[in-house]
Design an enzyme around this catalytic site. Sequence first.
Site, PDB file in Angstrom:
ATOM      1  N   LYS A 120       0.825  -1.124   0.021  1.00 23.28           N
ATOM      2  CA  LYS A 120      -0.184  -0.032   0.039  1.00 23.28           C
ATOM      3  C   LYS A 120       0.680   1.291  -0.129  1.00 23.28           C
ATOM      4  CE  LYS A 120      -3.906  -2.492   2.046  1.00 23.28           C
ATOM      5  NZ  LYS A 120      -4.983  -2.301   3.161  1.00 23.28           N
ATOM      6  N   TYR A 168     -12.416  -1.994  -4.129  1.00 24.78           N
ATOM      7  CA  TYR A 168     -12.985  -2.301  -2.656  1.00 24.78           C
ATOM      8  C   TYR A 168     -14.540  -1.807  -2.614  1.00 24.78           C
ATOM      9  CZ  TYR A 168      -8.361  -2.544  -0.317  1.00 24.78           C
ATOM     10  OH  TYR A 168      -7.063  -2.755   0.464  1.00 24.78           O
ATOM     11  N   ASN A 176      -2.373  -0.167   6.688  1.00 28.96           N
ATOM     12  CA  ASN A 176      -1.624  -1.432   7.257  1.00 28.96           C
ATOM     13  C   ASN A 176      -0.772  -2.072   6.290  1.00 28.96           C
ATOM     14  OD1 ASN A 176      -3.681  -2.434   5.427  1.00 28.96           O
ATOM     15  ND2 ASN A 176      -4.890  -3.264   7.302  1.00 28.96           N
ATOM     16  N   HIS A 236      -2.204  -5.559   1.313  1.00 29.38           N
ATOM     17  CA  HIS A 236      -3.412  -6.139   1.250  1.00 29.38           C
ATOM     18  C   HIS A 236      -3.183  -7.595   0.836  1.00 29.38           C
ATOM     19  CE1 HIS A 236      -7.094  -7.258  -0.898  1.00 29.38           C
ATOM     20  NE2 HIS A 236      -6.309  -7.726  -1.846  1.00 29.38           N
ATOM     21  N   GLU A 242      -9.331 -10.470  -8.479  1.00 27.66           N
ATOM     22  CA  GLU A 242      -8.325  -9.505  -8.022  1.00 27.66           C
ATOM     23  C   GLU A 242      -7.046  -9.406  -9.050  1.00 27.66           C
ATOM     24  OE1 GLU A 242      -7.406  -9.458  -3.919  1.00 27.66           O
ATOM     25  OE2 GLU A 242      -9.603  -8.775  -3.506  1.00 27.66           O
TER      26      GLU A 242
HETATM   27  P1  ATP Z   1      -7.448  -5.929   2.705  1.00 30.64           P
HETATM   28  O1  ATP Z   1      -8.512  -5.998   2.383  1.00 30.64           O
HETATM   29  O2  ATP Z   1      -6.668  -4.533   2.625  1.00 30.64           O
HETATM   30  O3  ATP Z   1      -6.225  -7.032   2.841  1.00 30.64           O
HETATM   31  P2  ATP Z   1      -8.165  -7.052   5.419  1.00 30.64           P
HETATM   32  O4  ATP Z   1      -8.864  -7.765   4.622  1.00 30.64           O
HETATM   33  O5  ATP Z   1      -7.402  -7.073   6.557  1.00 30.64           O
HETATM   34  O6  ATP Z   1      -7.527  -5.708   4.490  1.00 30.64           O
HETATM   35  P3  ATP Z   1     -10.773  -5.462   5.299  1.00 30.64           P
HETATM   36  O7  ATP Z   1     -11.832  -5.568   6.314  1.00 30.64           O
HETATM   37  O8  ATP Z   1     -10.939  -6.006   3.792  1.00 30.64           O
HETATM   38  O9  ATP Z   1      -9.275  -5.853   5.827  1.00 30.64           O
HETATM   39  O10 ATP Z   1     -10.584  -3.898   4.883  1.00 30.64           O
HETATM   40  C1  ATP Z   1     -10.054  -3.317   3.788  1.00 30.64           C
HETATM   41  C2  ATP Z   1      -9.023  -2.233   4.173  1.00 30.64           C
HETATM   42  O11 ATP Z   1      -9.959  -1.216   4.621  1.00 30.64           O
HETATM   43  C3  ATP Z   1      -8.302  -2.537   5.320  1.00 30.64           C
HETATM   44  O12 ATP Z   1      -6.983  -3.212   5.097  1.00 30.64           O
HETATM   45  C4  ATP Z   1      -7.850  -1.361   5.820  1.00 30.64           C
HETATM   46  O13 ATP Z   1      -6.929  -0.502   5.121  1.00 30.64           O
HETATM   47  C5  ATP Z   1      -9.161  -0.362   5.699  1.00 30.64           C
HETATM   48  N1  ATP Z   1     -10.061  -0.518   6.748  1.00 30.64           N
HETATM   49  C6  ATP Z   1     -10.685  -1.709   7.264  1.00 30.64           C
HETATM   50  N2  ATP Z   1     -11.498  -1.222   8.546  1.00 30.64           N
HETATM   51  C7  ATP Z   1     -10.880  -0.047   8.796  1.00 30.64           C
HETATM   52  C8  ATP Z   1     -11.469   0.773  10.042  1.00 30.64           C
HETATM   53  N3  ATP Z   1     -12.239   0.331  11.049  1.00 30.64           N
HETATM   54  N4  ATP Z   1     -10.774   2.156   9.754  1.00 30.64           N
HETATM   55  C9  ATP Z   1      -9.944   2.527   8.909  1.00 30.64           C
HETATM   56  N5  ATP Z   1      -9.629   1.623   7.816  1.00 30.64           N
HETATM   57  C10 ATP Z   1     -10.110   0.463   7.888  1.00 30.64           C
HETATM   58 MG    MG Z   2      -9.968  -7.544   2.602  1.00 27.26          MG
END
Ligand code: ATP
Ligand code: MG
Length: 140
Positions: free
Chosen positions: A11, A51, A114, A117, A128
Site C-alpha cells: 500500500k 474495494y 496497514n 493487502h 483481483e
Molecule cells: P485488505 O483487504 O486490505 O487485505 P483486510 O482484509 O485485513 O485488509 P478489510 O476488512 O478487507 O481488511 O478492510 C480493507 C481495508 O480497509 C483494510 O486493510 C484497511 O486499510 C481499511 N479498513 C478496514 N477497517 C477499517 C477501519 N475500521 N478504519 C479504517 N480503515 C479500515
Molecule cells: Mg479484505
Amino acid sequence: MYKDYTLAIIKPNAVRTGKTGPILAMINEAGFEIAAMRMVKLTIPQASLFYEVHKGKDFFNGLIKFMTSGPVVVMILLHTNAVEEFRRLLGSTDPEKAAEGTIRKAFAVSTRMNAVHGSDSNENAEKEANFFFSGIERFY
Ligand code: ATP
Ligand code: MG
C-alpha cells in the site's frame, strides 16, 4: 506442480516510506513465489471498484483516498493455500492486534495504513488477479 495464488498489494504508506524491499524480503523468506508484479497508481474509480464490498462503510472514503494517495506495488504470489498462508503472514487488519513476525506488526502504522493487502478467498484472488494482470504478465 499447481500452486494456489493470492493477490497482494504493497500500500502507498509502505511504498512511500521505502518498505517495498523489506516487505518483498519477508514474502520471499516465507516461501511465496512472485508470479507477476507491477507498480501502479490507482485512480479513484479503480480503487472504488477494487474495494467495492466496503462501499457504504464509514471507512470507505478514507480508504479510497489513502489507496489513491501514491503508487502501490501489485503482485500475484504462489504458495500452497496461498490465500490463507498470506493472510497469516500479514497479521490482523488492526496492527495492534497483529502477531509478532507478521508484515503488519512490522510495517503497519494504523488500521487504514496497514502496509499490505491480501485476497480473502480463492474467488476474490482470481477476480483481483484479473483486475491487474493479463495472461502474458503472469509467470506460472
Ligand atoms: P485488505 O483487504 O486490505 O487485505 P483486510 O482484509 O485485513 O485488509 P478489510 O476488512 O478487507 O481488511 O478492510 C480493507 C481495508 O480497509 C483494510 O486493510 C484497511 O486499510 C481499511 N479498513 C478496514 N477497517 C477499517 C477501519 N475500521 N478504519 C479504517 N480503515 C479500515
Ligand atoms: Mg479484505
